[in-house]
Write an enzyme that holds these catalytic residues in place. Structure first.
Site, PDB file in Angstrom:
ATOM      1  N   ILE A 192      13.125 -31.036 -34.630  1.00  0.00           N
ATOM      2  CA  ILE A 192      13.424 -29.758 -35.282  1.00  0.00           C
ATOM      3  C   ILE A 192      12.994 -29.857 -36.738  1.00  0.00           C
ATOM      4  O   ILE A 192      13.489 -30.708 -37.480  1.00  0.00           O
ATOM      5  CB  ILE A 192      14.934 -29.422 -35.213  1.00  0.00           C
ATOM      6  CG1 ILE A 192      15.457 -29.521 -33.775  1.00  0.00           C
ATOM      7  CG2 ILE A 192      15.191 -28.029 -35.779  1.00  0.00           C
ATOM      8  CD1 ILE A 192      16.960 -29.227 -33.638  1.00  0.00           C
ATOM      9  N   ASP A 193      12.061 -29.012 -37.120  1.00  0.00           N
ATOM     10  CA  ASP A 193      11.682 -28.928 -38.526  1.00  0.00           C
ATOM     11  C   ASP A 193      12.699 -28.020 -39.206  1.00  0.00           C
ATOM     12  O   ASP A 193      12.791 -26.825 -38.888  1.00  0.00           O
ATOM     13  CB  ASP A 193      10.263 -28.353 -38.663  1.00  0.00           C
ATOM     14  CG  ASP A 193       9.216 -29.306 -38.086  1.00  0.00           C
ATOM     15  OD1 ASP A 193       9.491 -30.520 -38.032  1.00  0.00           O
ATOM     16  OD2 ASP A 193       8.131 -28.842 -37.687  1.00  0.00           O
ATOM     17  N   VAL A 194      13.464 -28.622 -40.107  1.00  0.00           N
ATOM     18  CA  VAL A 194      14.588 -27.889 -40.706  1.00  0.00           C
ATOM     19  C   VAL A 194      14.232 -27.436 -42.115  1.00  0.00           C
ATOM     20  O   VAL A 194      13.714 -28.212 -42.919  1.00  0.00           O
ATOM     21  CB  VAL A 194      15.848 -28.778 -40.757  1.00  0.00           C
ATOM     22  CG1 VAL A 194      17.012 -28.013 -41.389  1.00  0.00           C
ATOM     23  CG2 VAL A 194      16.223 -29.264 -39.370  1.00  0.00           C
ATOM     24  N   VAL A 202      12.403 -24.244 -37.892  1.00  0.00           N
ATOM     25  CA  VAL A 202      11.142 -23.533 -38.112  1.00  0.00           C
ATOM     26  C   VAL A 202      10.120 -23.997 -37.081  1.00  0.00           C
ATOM     27  O   VAL A 202       9.826 -25.189 -36.979  1.00  0.00           O
ATOM     28  CB  VAL A 202      10.570 -23.823 -39.517  1.00  0.00           C
ATOM     29  CG1 VAL A 202       9.353 -22.946 -39.789  1.00  0.00           C
ATOM     30  CG2 VAL A 202      11.638 -23.623 -40.582  1.00  0.00           C
TER      31      VAL A 202
END
Lengths: 247, 204
Positions: free
Chosen positions: A128-130, A140
């Protein structure tokens, strides 16, 4: 006792090893295969490789990955352009231990379920790109923002072996992890969490471990050296082991 | 020369390369005619128990390996699923294993404090009754290896326990009987430590 995993994250762009700041400003570091060989000798727990090359086909470069993996005597995780079970099977066949999905989850998380069923939950990772904006955390995917809590609630409905929280707002800054994010996420899911983004010292790694991260990942810390950030592949195996001996 | 058995269950190149890295030779093969010429056999494996048994039968390797292990008494090392295949049966499947060692493969059952699979680096403690086995490995100050598994092998006779590991409870992470060895962890993914395992096996 199972040990905490401390893993270097390597970014590959067109067969170059690079490192970013806030997912931008890519700095050329050298040859990925050479880096992998050095991490072997330095007894790294594990490596995670993200291929961020933007190509028209946008799929894993299997031949090149096979070359890298054959030099790696530690577990290797991979993310980048993976969209199908067939691709995953190929990746496992060349010796990748864990495959990470991200863009393929934009519209549906069902591929995680299918992949976990076929290959075992333990080999399937969701990265998970946070991003942190106005006191809110977002996942994102391809510039599409979903509130992190909403995303995790959906993720809890499917099978996945590990979540890598890749903090865009901390990436490359070497100013410490977002421990608040880690605590939040640990309250929202039982999936093991690997925290990535912001490590500037071994003390940061210890802090993430003490706060419940199962895996502690870092980029800059293991490829730069000193205040001037000279390029130097490093993995202080003994010091890392000592971090946890004192626990 | 070491034969690494290729029966379509997982990647074998890292085993091949690690053996090359310690200056020894190996071949990746599923042909009895080739494997027969080797003096050591490695039976790797990642995946489901029954599928592995079926694959070995289909490739005409089942009876051949029985002969190599039991009659020819060739040193044979099962890794991960390869170790579980040495047991008589597994809770994961319905088919019979080789049964070279009196043991059963069981599924981990834990409360939520211990995740399944057991995945990551963990320590190994050797059974003092086998202090002469894997001597270089046993001499190391730290003995830690990379594990990924949801099932473990339980021996009927304690003398077949080569080493143990603690995860929740203590479980058997290595088995031994005469020329037959099984290891639950992955030496090929355990860099420095794993190289010692292969050196020891090749010198056995």
């Amino acid at each position: 006792m199972l040990q905490k995993r401390v893993l270097p994250v390597l970014l590959i762009n067109n067969r170059d090893l690079v490192k970013s700041i806030n997912f931008k400003d890519y700095n050329y570091l050298g040859d990925p295969i050479n880096a992998v060989k050095i991490f072997n000798e330095m007894m790294s727990d594990e490596l995670f490789i993200y291929d961020i090359t933007k190509t028209s086909s946008d799929k894993p470069n299997f031949d090149y990955l096979a070359e890298i993996v054959s030099e790696a005597f530690m577990p290797i995780g991979y993310g980048g352009g993976v969209r199908s079970l067939t691709q995953m099977e190929k990746l496992f066949r060349i010796g990748i231990e864990k495959v990470s999905l991200n863009s393929a989850l934009k519209n549906s998380l069902s591929l995680l379920n299918e992949a976990s069923k076929d290959f075992g939950t333990q080999s399937i990772v969701c990265t998970i790109d946070v991003q942190f904006i106005n006191d809110t955390y977002y996942s994102v995917i391809d510039n599409e923002f979903t509130e992190l809590e909403t995303f995790l609630n959906k993720l809890n409905q499917v099978e996945v072996g590990e979540i890598i929280l890749n903090c865009i707002h901390k990436d490359g800054l070497m100013s410490g992890y977002d421990i608040n994010l880690l605590r939040n996420v640990l309250n929202l899911t039982h999936v093991p969490i690997t925290l990535c983004g912001g490590a500037g010292s071994l003390a940061d790694i210890k802090e993430a471990a003490l706060n419940g991260a199962h895996g502690i990942a870092a980029g800059s810390l293991f490829v730069y050296w000193g205040d001037e950030k000279g390029i130097l592949i490093n993995y202080p195996h003994h010091k890392i082991n000592q971090l946890f001996d004192q626990q | 020369m070491v034969a690494i058995i290729d029966y379509g269950m997982g990647n074998l190149h890292s085993i091949h390369n690690m053996i090359k890295n310690i200056g020894e030779e190996s071949i990746i093969s599923n042909l009895p005619s080739e494997i027969e010429l080797c003096d050591k056999i490695i039976l790797p494996g990642v995946g489901a128990f029954d599928r592995a048994v079926n694959q070995l039968h289909q490739l005409q390797l089942w009876d051949f390996l029985n002969d190599q292990a039991l009659i020819q008494k060739k040193p044979i090392l099962g890794i991960c699923l390869g170790m579980q295949l040495i047991s008589k049966k597994s809770e994961e499947g319905n088919l019979n294993g080789f049964g070279w060692i009196e043991a059963t493969t069981k599924k981990f059952t834990f409360d939520k404090n211990f995740l399944i699979p057991h995945m990551g680096w963990n320590s190994v403690i050797f059974n003092p009754n086998h202090s002469s086995q894997f001597p270089e490995t046993q001499n190391l100050d730290t003995k830690k290896f990379y594990f990924v598994h949801s099932y473990f092998v339980e021996c009927e006779n304690k003398e077949n326990i080569l080493c143990s590991t603690k995860y929740g409870n203590e479980f058997t992470s290595g088995i031994i009987k005469d020329n037959i060895y099984g290891l639950q962890f992955h030496p090929e993914k355990s860099h420095f430590y794993g190289k010692h395992i292969f050196k020891d096996f090749i010198n056995s």
